[in-house]
Enzyme design. Sequence first.
Site, PDB file in Angstrom:
ATOM      1  N   ALA A 120       0.896  -1.235   0.146  1.00 29.50           N
ATOM      2  CA  ALA A 120       0.094   0.190   0.157  1.00 29.50           C
ATOM      3  C   ALA A 120       0.836   1.303  -0.087  1.00 29.50           C
ATOM      4  CB  ALA A 120      -0.830   0.051   1.426  1.00 29.50           C
ATOM      5  N   MET A 121       0.259   2.376  -0.557  1.00 27.55           N
ATOM      6  CA  MET A 121       1.269   3.402  -0.622  1.00 27.55           C
ATOM      7  C   MET A 121       1.513   4.069   0.676  1.00 27.55           C
ATOM      8  SD  MET A 121      -2.231   6.051  -1.877  1.00 27.55           S
ATOM      9  CE  MET A 121      -3.423   6.098  -1.343  1.00 27.55           C
ATOM     10  N   ARG A 122       1.060   3.705   1.833  1.00 28.08           N
ATOM     11  CA  ARG A 122       1.303   4.287   3.077  1.00 28.08           C
ATOM     12  C   ARG A 122       2.723   3.597   3.523  1.00 28.08           C
ATOM     13  NH1 ARG A 122      -2.991   1.031   3.746  1.00 28.08           N
ATOM     14  NH2 ARG A 122      -2.832  -0.691   5.134  1.00 28.08           N
ATOM     15  N   TYR A 123       2.998   2.331   2.856  1.00 30.89           N
ATOM     16  CA  TYR A 123       4.272   1.677   3.223  1.00 30.89           C
ATOM     17  C   TYR A 123       5.491   2.137   2.256  1.00 30.89           C
ATOM     18  CZ  TYR A 123       1.226  -0.879   5.975  1.00 30.89           C
ATOM     19  OH  TYR A 123       0.201  -1.457   6.836  1.00 30.89           O
ATOM     20  N   THR A 124       5.265   2.226   1.007  1.00 31.21           N
ATOM     21  CA  THR A 124       6.298   2.585   0.057  1.00 31.21           C
ATOM     22  C   THR A 124       6.833   3.977  -0.051  1.00 31.21           C
ATOM     23  OG1 THR A 124       4.807   2.750  -1.610  1.00 31.21           O
ATOM     24  CG2 THR A 124       5.299   0.620  -1.596  1.00 31.21           C
TER      25      THR A 124
END
Length: 746
Positions: A120-124
């Site tokens: 998810a974009m919150r991790y990358t």
Amino acid sequence: MSTIHENIETLPLKEFTEKAYLDYSMYVILDRALPHIADGLKPVQRRIVYAMSELGLSNQAKFKKSARTVGDVLGKFHPHGDSACYEAMVHMAQPFAYRYTLVDGQGNWGSPDDPKSFAAMRYTESRLTPYADTLLSELGQGTVEWTDNFDGTLKEPVLLPARLPNLLLNGVTGIAVGMSTDIPPHNLNEVANACIHLLDEPKADLSALMEHIKGPDFPTEAELITSHEEIQAMYEKGMGSLRARACYEMEQGQIIITALPYQVSGAKVLEQIAAQMRAKKLPIVEDLRDESDHENPTRLVILPRSNRVDIEQLMSHLFATTDLERTYRVNFNVIGLSGKPQVKNLKTVLTEWLTYRIDTVRRRLDYRLDKVSDRLHILDGLLIAYLNIDEVIRIIREEDKPKEALMERFGITDVQAHSILEIKLRQLAKLEEFKIRSEQDALAKERDQLEKILGSKQRLRTLVKKEIIADAALHGDTRRSPIVSRGAAKALDERALIPNEPMTVVISQKGWVRAAKGHDIDPKSLTFRSGDEYLASAKGRSNSLVYFLDSTGRIYNLPVHGLPSARGQGEPLTGNLKPAAGAMFSYVIVGKDEAVMLSSDAGYGFITKVADLHTKNKAGKALLSLPKGASVLPPTLYTADDGLVAIISKQGRLLIFPASEMPVLNRGKGNKLMQISSKDLASGDDGVIGFCVVSEGQSIRIHAGKRHINLKLADLDVYRGKRTQRGAKLPRGYQNPDGIELVIKE
């Protein structure tokens, strides 16, 4: 009391829907699905790259959370779904998806096996790659038009000032309304050389360009096996297709797949091969393994069953039946400089992009020339001030309106006067005059150089060429997809892959089928389901087809190796075949090159080849047409061309005639074989009960109750006659019509 509705627009429904759908279609085509020839980007891609540059995420910056970028893109420029926006961003970061990535990702950004397995974009985290500079480096230099964002609070570039033809380098796919685009990626060095050649030779034809651009260059190292002629036709028309094939090598008797076609998953390929193995369609493969790791991104291992397996034949089969070979659709449908979507050929694409590039460089030089001229104008004013510094200081100290006084005293412009008033005290040093004169000289030289370039089309084209060469040297690399001429892959005949073993096929009266290994089995001794019993059997091979004849004269076929084992009670034939209502499976035929004789008890029949019985239709095909009230007799196989037909009736008559008198048909009722009275047939008093084809060294056995008689070939002369005759009576004791059976004994 009447209500008055004002400002209500009334339109016919047809006119409204046509306009609404047309507006939607044009929006999808121009603002969502198709790329622009200038920078090769769709709007969402362009906005992602621009938003990241605005966040300062250059290739030298620290990584920032992808959610930050997506938030800026959605909030400022692209008010659409966050998941779609993030997926477009991920695609630009995947080295197996983009030939020259625009986004440098940190974290889980998916894998070739599952491109959508990204975190998810919150991790990358992400930033731009060095290659992205070719799209952005000239953005603030007056090179492109700007437009309001969706809410009119910000400006965004209409296009990016691409220094390289990104449309060809990274390719693009998109589906619009009524049209789509599929542009494959290409090698940067090859495309750059073609652009340089086209700058030197604007009238160069496609063949000359293809000396530089050999063909597309995918991110993977799989072979491109499309012929040169097909690639040239694709570039000429702007549409066509490409074929890519996996690369493999042999290692200690194992097949090692080292490269897969573009967008092909190794896990899916292994699943496709495993499915064939489970279906017993690939017995020459013993095992599969996936040994891919960081050092070997693609390493799929296929273990043949023995060293006698033809590896080239096996791989040709796998290329034809799995994604180890893949075909790609090509359609150079792009939005051109005219703003309209159009399918363009290779030369048109390069020519239009060079037109855009030359115009972009001209705008950049004009912008720089204006800046240089403005700075020289200011420096002229500053020099006047330094040459008259005491007077300037006096005016500033004593005058109420020093700007107007300076303009009047020295004859300078408003801009020059403003610059003089902005001078800081520390800039009144003695050496400042020398700095101004030095800057004036440098800028004057730059102005003259810019004017020379802008005044000459050839100098402008030379500058564009030099910049393309420089960018190619900085970002270019070697070709990844080798172009190799290969023959078409051919799938192996399924039966050729099956071991050649003896098999006995058995069906029951209720239509259950099974196959037992070997020919020495007694099919009548098998156990059957309650209420069911043996009906018919035939001996064949595991790599052959078995044919089933039903009570209506239709024929069906199945592969022997696919039948259930005789260890169980089998499976109903209706699970694979679709007979007509009321039809019952009656007889089994197993053969290959033999002839088969078919007949009804009405005395009509014909000969056909076993190979002609084949059908792909689960509902079978019509074979033997039955006269009214007639039924099918057991068919018989034979190979002798000089055989004799022996046919017996219920009334105990035997007729012998040459098989050559039989008609050869693919289907139908056949010709009359034996004289049978229609009255006796209808009453059941007469009718054919069996037949065979007997040849040299064979005999026939006739059963009547518990008795039987063997008749050798020499004994049959007394029964010889012509086809359609009634035949001669059998010996006393064998004229009882019940229980007479015909058997061939070799």
